[in-house]
Scaffold this active site. Sequence first.
Site, PDB file in Angstrom:
ATOM      1  N   ARG A 155     119.838 -30.292  90.494  1.00  0.00           N
ATOM      2  CA  ARG A 155     119.185 -29.505  89.310  1.00  0.00           C
ATOM      3  C   ARG A 155     118.229 -30.335  88.774  1.00  0.00           C
ATOM      4  NH1 ARG A 155     124.240 -28.843  86.794  1.00  0.00           N
ATOM      5  NH2 ARG A 155     125.195 -26.570  88.141  1.00  0.00           N
TER       6      ARG A 155
ATOM      7  N   HIS B  83     116.378 -46.929  85.580  1.00  0.00           N
ATOM      8  CA  HIS B  83     116.475 -45.675  85.322  1.00  0.00           C
ATOM      9  C   HIS B  83     115.576 -45.204  86.586  1.00  0.00           C
ATOM     10  CE1 HIS B  83     118.347 -45.699  81.758  1.00  0.00           C
ATOM     11  NE2 HIS B  83     117.213 -46.832  81.844  1.00  0.00           N
TER      12      HIS B  83
ATOM     13  N   TYR C 228     114.085 -35.770  88.525  1.00  0.00           N
ATOM     14  CA  TYR C 228     115.558 -36.709  89.140  1.00  0.00           C
ATOM     15  C   TYR C 228     114.968 -36.967  90.865  1.00  0.00           C
ATOM     16  CZ  TYR C 228     117.179 -37.159  84.703  1.00  0.00           C
ATOM     17  OH  TYR C 228     117.636 -37.279  83.379  1.00  0.00           O
TER      18      TYR C 228
ATOM     19  N   ARG D   4     109.635 -40.028  78.097  1.00  0.00           N
ATOM     20  CA  ARG D   4     110.899 -38.579  77.591  1.00  0.00           C
ATOM     21  C   ARG D   4     110.376 -38.265  76.606  1.00  0.00           C
ATOM     22  NH1 ARG D   4     115.016 -38.732  81.941  1.00  0.00           N
ATOM     23  NH2 ARG D   4     115.142 -36.848  81.276  1.00  0.00           N
TER      24      ARG D   4
ATOM     25  N   PRO E  12     126.967 -41.501  83.857  1.00  0.00           N
ATOM     26  CA  PRO E  12     127.491 -39.698  83.576  1.00  0.00           C
ATOM     27  C   PRO E  12     126.477 -39.454  84.103  1.00  0.00           C
ATOM     28  CG  PRO E  12     126.933 -40.300  81.805  1.00  0.00           C
ATOM     29  CD  PRO E  12     126.821 -41.805  82.507  1.00  0.00           C
ATOM     30  N   ASN E  13     126.719 -37.820  84.963  1.00  0.00           N
ATOM     31  CA  ASN E  13     125.974 -37.545  85.447  1.00  0.00           C
ATOM     32  C   ASN E  13     124.958 -37.253  86.564  1.00  0.00           C
ATOM     33  OD1 ASN E  13     126.780 -34.731  83.958  1.00  0.00           O
ATOM     34  ND2 ASN E  13     125.551 -35.670  82.467  1.00  0.00           N
TER      35      ASN E  13
ATOM     36  N   ALA F 219     122.874 -41.461  80.154  1.00  0.00           N
ATOM     37  CA  ALA F 219     123.004 -41.658  78.892  1.00  0.00           C
ATOM     38  C   ALA F 219     123.558 -42.634  78.224  1.00  0.00           C
ATOM     39  CB  ALA F 219     123.662 -40.284  78.611  1.00  0.00           C
TER      40      ALA F 219
HETATM   41  O1  CA2 Z   1     115.987 -41.778  84.660  1.00  0.00           O
HETATM   42  C1  CA2 Z   1     117.434 -41.925  84.651  1.00  0.00           C
HETATM   43  O2  CA2 Z   1     117.832 -42.380  85.859  1.00  0.00           O
HETATM   44  C2  CA2 Z   1     118.339 -42.077  83.507  1.00  0.00           C
HETATM   45  O3  CA2 Z   1     119.268 -42.809  83.456  1.00  0.00           O
HETATM   46  C3  CA2 Z   1     119.427 -40.831  83.542  1.00  0.00           C
HETATM   47  C4  CA2 Z   1     119.964 -40.041  82.464  1.00  0.00           C
HETATM   48  C5  CA2 Z   1     119.249 -39.985  81.234  1.00  0.00           C
HETATM   49  O4  CA2 Z   1     120.265 -39.657  80.302  1.00  0.00           O
HETATM   50  C6  CA2 Z   1     118.005 -41.490  81.059  1.00  0.00           C
HETATM   51  O5  CA2 Z   1     117.692 -40.760  80.332  1.00  0.00           O
HETATM   52  C7  CA2 Z   1     117.589 -41.377  82.293  1.00  0.00           C
HETATM   53  C8  CA2 Z   1     120.543 -38.878  82.893  1.00  0.00           C
HETATM   54  C9  CA2 Z   1     121.456 -38.279  84.285  1.00  0.00           C
HETATM   55  C10 CA2 Z   1     121.505 -37.496  84.844  1.00  0.00           C
HETATM   56  O6  CA2 Z   1     121.409 -36.145  86.053  1.00  0.00           O
HETATM   57  C11 CA2 Z   1     121.270 -35.260  86.341  1.00  0.00           C
HETATM   58  C12 CA2 Z   1     120.614 -35.000  87.566  1.00  0.00           C
HETATM   59  C13 CA2 Z   1     120.842 -33.704  88.357  1.00  0.00           C
HETATM   60  C14 CA2 Z   1     121.016 -32.590  86.994  1.00  0.00           C
HETATM   61  C15 CA2 Z   1     121.024 -33.388  85.856  1.00  0.00           C
HETATM   62  C16 CA2 Z   1     121.213 -34.273  85.143  1.00  0.00           C
END
Ligand code: CA2
Length: 149
Positions: free
Chosen positions: A19, A101, A24, A108, A11-12, A78
């Site tokens: 963003r 990740h 990221y 974090r 997801p996301n 997540a």
């Molecule tokens: O660090 C990572 O790759 C994560 O898997 C990314 C997840 C987070 O919930 C994990 O704890 C760590 C979140 C991805 C969200 O991606 C976004 C991308 C752009 C803007 C906002 C969120």
Amino acid sequence: MTHQVLVLNGPNLNLLGTREPDVYGRDTLTDILADLHEHAAKRGAELRDVQSNHEGVLVDALHEARGWAGGVVANLGAFTHYSVALRDAISAVELPVVETHLSNVHAREAFRHQSIVAAVCLGVVAGFGRDSYVVALDGLIRYLERREP
Ligand code: CA2
């Protein structure tokens, strides 16, 4: 031998590059996957990638991978931190899965320090930004090569 690898993104991650670039990076998932496909070809591997914001779609992709993949690189987003369904799917398919990740989840918030899937994965890569996928794929390929008769 060509290694077939599933690259799963949760997801996301479709929002990458739009963003939170400080966490990221500025690359989109399309950029990251294009480079990963190219890297895989040089290593003699073929990738199929699936991104979904839905838990069941990721579970289905893991089930289907049983039929064609030697292993999986998985950034479950997540879901990493709470999806019993994805943990059970990883156990059930008996494929080597590398939890991956972009960010260093251990540097974090406390809720990101816990992974519900790590214990059923081959290994974990975190904190190298887009290179986390490359490191995870190389580790998986080396594992698959060692395992060959
Ligand atoms: O660090 C990572 O790759 C994560 O898997 C990314 C997840 C987070 O919930 C994990 O704890 C760590 C979140 C991805 C969200 O991606 C976004 C991308 C752009 C803007 C906002 C969120």
